[in-house]
Design a protein around this motif. Structure first.
Motif, PDB file in Angstrom:
ATOM      1  N   THR A  47     -14.906  12.841   8.538  1.00 58.43           N
ATOM      2  CA  THR A  47     -14.899  14.147   7.874  1.00 58.43           C
ATOM      3  C   THR A  47     -13.586  14.359   7.117  1.00 58.43           C
ATOM      4  N   HIS A  48     -12.481  14.072   7.802  1.00 56.29           N
ATOM      5  CA  HIS A  48     -11.147  14.174   7.182  1.00 56.29           C
ATOM      6  C   HIS A  48     -10.299  13.022   7.701  1.00 56.29           C
ATOM      7  N   VAL A  49      -9.404  12.527   6.862  1.00 53.70           N
ATOM      8  CA  VAL A  49      -8.437  11.512   7.314  1.00 53.70           C
ATOM      9  C   VAL A  49      -7.078  11.872   6.746  1.00 53.70           C
ATOM     10  N   VAL A  50      -6.023  11.497   7.471  1.00 52.00           N
ATOM     11  CA  VAL A  50      -4.682  11.817   6.992  1.00 52.00           C
ATOM     12  C   VAL A  50      -3.706  10.740   7.455  1.00 52.00           C
ATOM     13  N   VAL A  51      -2.775  10.395   6.567  1.00 48.06           N
ATOM     14  CA  VAL A  51      -1.682   9.490   6.929  1.00 48.06           C
ATOM     15  C   VAL A  51      -0.588  10.365   7.545  1.00 48.06           C
ATOM     16  N   ALA A  52      -0.287  10.129   8.832  1.00 46.05           N
ATOM     17  CA  ALA A  52       0.702  10.975   9.493  1.00 46.05           C
ATOM     18  C   ALA A  52       1.258  10.280  10.724  1.00 46.05           C
ATOM     19  N   ASP A  53       2.457  10.704  11.113  1.00 43.98           N
ATOM     20  CA  ASP A  53       3.098  10.223  12.332  1.00 43.98           C
ATOM     21  C   ASP A  53       2.794  11.236  13.433  1.00 43.98           C
ATOM     22  N   ALA A  54       1.969  10.827  14.398  1.00 43.67           N
ATOM     23  CA  ALA A  54       1.521  11.750  15.443  1.00 43.67           C
ATOM     24  C   ALA A  54       2.606  12.049  16.472  1.00 43.67           C
ATOM     25  N   THR A  55       3.754  11.375  16.386  1.00 48.01           N
ATOM     26  CA  THR A  55       4.848  11.688  17.315  1.00 48.01           C
ATOM     27  C   THR A  55       5.751  12.798  16.756  1.00 48.01           C
ATOM     28  N   ASP A  56       5.374  13.343  15.598  1.00 49.64           N
ATOM     29  CA  ASP A  56       6.125  14.438  14.964  1.00 49.64           C
ATOM     30  C   ASP A  56       5.384  15.745  15.260  1.00 49.64           C
ATOM     31  N   ASP A  78       1.533   0.520  20.811  1.00 49.60           N
ATOM     32  CA  ASP A  78       2.832   1.176  20.945  1.00 49.60           C
ATOM     33  C   ASP A  78       2.759   2.198  22.076  1.00 49.60           C
ATOM     34  N   ILE A  79       3.139   1.756  23.277  1.00 50.73           N
ATOM     35  CA  ILE A  79       3.009   2.612  24.456  1.00 50.73           C
ATOM     36  C   ILE A  79       3.863   3.872  24.331  1.00 50.73           C
ATOM     37  N   GLN A  80       5.063   3.714  23.784  1.00 53.77           N
ATOM     38  CA  GLN A  80       5.954   4.874  23.641  1.00 53.77           C
ATOM     39  C   GLN A  80       5.329   5.943  22.736  1.00 53.77           C
ATOM     40  N   SER A  81       4.763   5.518  21.608  1.00 49.00           N
ATOM     41  CA  SER A  81       4.118   6.477  20.694  1.00 49.00           C
ATOM     42  C   SER A  81       2.906   7.127  21.350  1.00 49.00           C
ATOM     43  N   SER A  82       2.159   6.331  22.108  1.00 48.54           N
ATOM     44  CA  SER A  82       0.979   6.852  22.810  1.00 48.54           C
ATOM     45  C   SER A  82       1.376   7.962  23.774  1.00 48.54           C
ATOM     46  N   ILE A  83       2.422   7.710  24.578  1.00 47.22           N
ATOM     47  CA  ILE A  83       2.864   8.699  25.565  1.00 47.22           C
ATOM     48  C   ILE A  83       3.445   9.934  24.884  1.00 47.22           C
ATOM     49  N   MET A  84       4.282   9.726  23.859  1.00 44.96           N
ATOM     50  CA  MET A  84       4.872  10.851  23.133  1.00 44.96           C
ATOM     51  C   MET A  84       3.804  11.736  22.505  1.00 44.96           C
ATOM     52  N   THR A  85       2.808  11.099  21.889  1.00 45.42           N
ATOM     53  CA  THR A  85       1.725  11.851  21.243  1.00 45.42           C
ATOM     54  C   THR A  85       0.949  12.658  22.274  1.00 45.42           C
ATOM     55  N   ALA A  86       0.643  12.039  23.415  1.00 46.77           N
ATOM     56  CA  ALA A  86      -0.104  12.725  24.472  1.00 46.77           C
ATOM     57  C   ALA A  86       0.675  13.940  24.987  1.00 46.77           C
ATOM     58  N   ILE A  87       1.994  13.776  25.189  1.00 50.48           N
ATOM     59  CA  ILE A  87       2.836  14.895  25.656  1.00 50.48           C
ATOM     60  C   ILE A  87       2.805  16.041  24.648  1.00 50.48           C
ATOM     61  N   LEU A  88       2.958  15.705  23.361  1.00 51.91           N
ATOM     62  CA  LEU A  88       2.955  16.735  22.316  1.00 51.91           C
ATOM     63  C   LEU A  88       1.623  17.480  22.268  1.00 51.91           C
ATOM     64  N   LEU A  89       0.529  16.733  22.368  1.00 51.95           N
ATOM     65  CA  LEU A  89      -0.806  17.359  22.321  1.00 51.95           C
ATOM     66  C   LEU A  89      -0.992  18.337  23.478  1.00 51.95           C
ATOM     67  N   LYS A  90      -0.527  17.946  24.675  1.00 52.60           N
ATOM     68  CA  LYS A  90      -0.622  18.843  25.832  1.00 52.60           C
ATOM     69  C   LYS A  90       0.263  20.068  25.629  1.00 52.60           C
ATOM     70  N   ASP A  91       1.489  19.855  25.123  1.00 52.29           N
ATOM     71  CA  ASP A  91       2.416  20.975  24.898  1.00 52.29           C
ATOM     72  C   ASP A  91       1.880  21.950  23.856  1.00 52.29           C
ATOM     73  N   ILE A  92       1.268  21.403  22.809  1.00 50.34           N
ATOM     74  CA  ILE A  92       0.742  22.249  21.730  1.00 50.34           C
ATOM     75  C   ILE A  92      -0.446  23.079  22.222  1.00 50.34           C
TER      76      ILE A  92
END
Length: 220
Positions: A47-56, A78-92
Motif C-alpha cells: 500500500t505504501h513504502v518508504v526509505v527510512a531508518d527505523a532506529t530514528d 542487524d540485532i542492534q537495529s532490531s532491538i532499538m526499533t522494537a524499543i522505540l515502537l513500544k515507547d511510541i
C-alpha cells in the motif's frame, strides 16, 4: 488509521514475503527499509513504502507509526537495529509489536523489553520440515505452545468413508479434529457423523504425544 493496518520494518526475504501475504489477505501495509532498491521492488506491491531508518524515533513518529494496529520488525541481520526499533515502537505506543529473532538470545532480549510476540522463522520452519520428513502423512505442523500442537494429516485410502465417531480421536487419544478440508470445501468443527475420504486433510489439535499416538495407530 483503520484497524488491520500493518507496518513491516525490514523488507528482506522474510519481511517482503510477510508483507505481500498481508496485502493478499486484504490488509493495508506500510513497508519500511533503509535499502532504496528493496523499497523500489515493493513499491508496486504494498500500500505504501518508504526509505527510512527505523532506529530514528522522529522518523517513526513522522510516519504515524503509533496509529498502526501492528508493527512487525523483520530486520535481517542487524540485532542492534532490531532491538532499538522494537524499543522505540513500544515507547511510541504501537498496540502490537512483533519481532523476528535471529537467535534464542536475541529472542530473550526482545521478550525482556516487552515485545508482544517473538518469532523464529528459520527455527520454526526447521521444526516443521523435520516433522514432515519423518511423517509421510503429515502435511503441516505448528507448535501452539509448549503443550499443544496443531497438525494437518492426509487421510489414507483405508480410512475412506469412516466417520469421526468410528475414529474417535478425542475419547481414544485425547486429541480433536477441528476441521476437515475436502475438495468441495472445509468443514469447520465437524460432528461425529461427518466422514473422511481419501485425500481429505484433517486438522487436529492436541499434545504431541496424543497426536503421535493417533497418527501411528490410526493413520499408519
Amino acid at each position: 488509521m483503520k484497524r488491520g493496518q500493518y507496518a513491516v520494518i525490514g523488507l528482506g526475504r522474510f519481511g517482503s514475503s510477510l508483507a505481500k501475504e498481508l496485502v493478499k489477505l486484504g490488509y493495508e501495509v506500510l513497508g519500511i527499509d533503509k535499502d532504496e532498491e528493496m523499497v523500489d521492488e515493493m513499491s508496486e506491491v504494498l500500500t505504501h513504502v518508504v526509505v527510512a531508518d527505523a532506529t530514528d524515533e522522529e522518523v517513526l513518529r513522522s510516519l504515524g507509526i503509533r496509529n498502526f494496529d501492528c508493527a512487525i520488525v523483520a530486520i535481517g541481520d542487524d540485532i542492534q537495529s532490531s532491538i532499538m526499533t522494537a524499543i522505540l515502537l513500544k515507547d511510541i505506543g504501537v498496540k502490537t509489536v512483533v519481532t523476528k529473532a535471529l537467535s534464542e538470545l536475541h529472542g530473550k532480549v526482545l521478550q525482556k523489553i516487552g515485545v508482544d510476540r517473538v518469532i523464529f522463522p528459520e527455527r520454526d520452519m526447521g521444526v516443521r520440515v523435520a516433522h514432515q520428513l519423518v511423517s509421510p502423512n503429515l502435511l503441516d505442523y505448528i507448535e501452539l505452545s509448549k503443550d499443544y500442537t496443531i497438525v494437518e494429516l492426509s487421510v489414507p485410502k483405508r480410512l475412506s468413508g469412516r466417520t469421526l465417531r468410528e475414529l474417535d480421536p478425542r475419547a481414544k487419544y485425547g486429541c480433536s479434529v477441528v476441521a476437515i478440508n475436502k475438495k468441495k470445501g472445509v468443514i469447520i468443527a465437524p460432528t461425529a457423523t461427518d466422514t473422511v475420504d481419501e485425500q481429505d486433510v484433517m486438522v487436529i489439535i492436541g499434545t504431541n504425544d496424543q497426536i503421535e499416538s493417533f497418527e501411528s495407530e490410526v493413520i499408519g
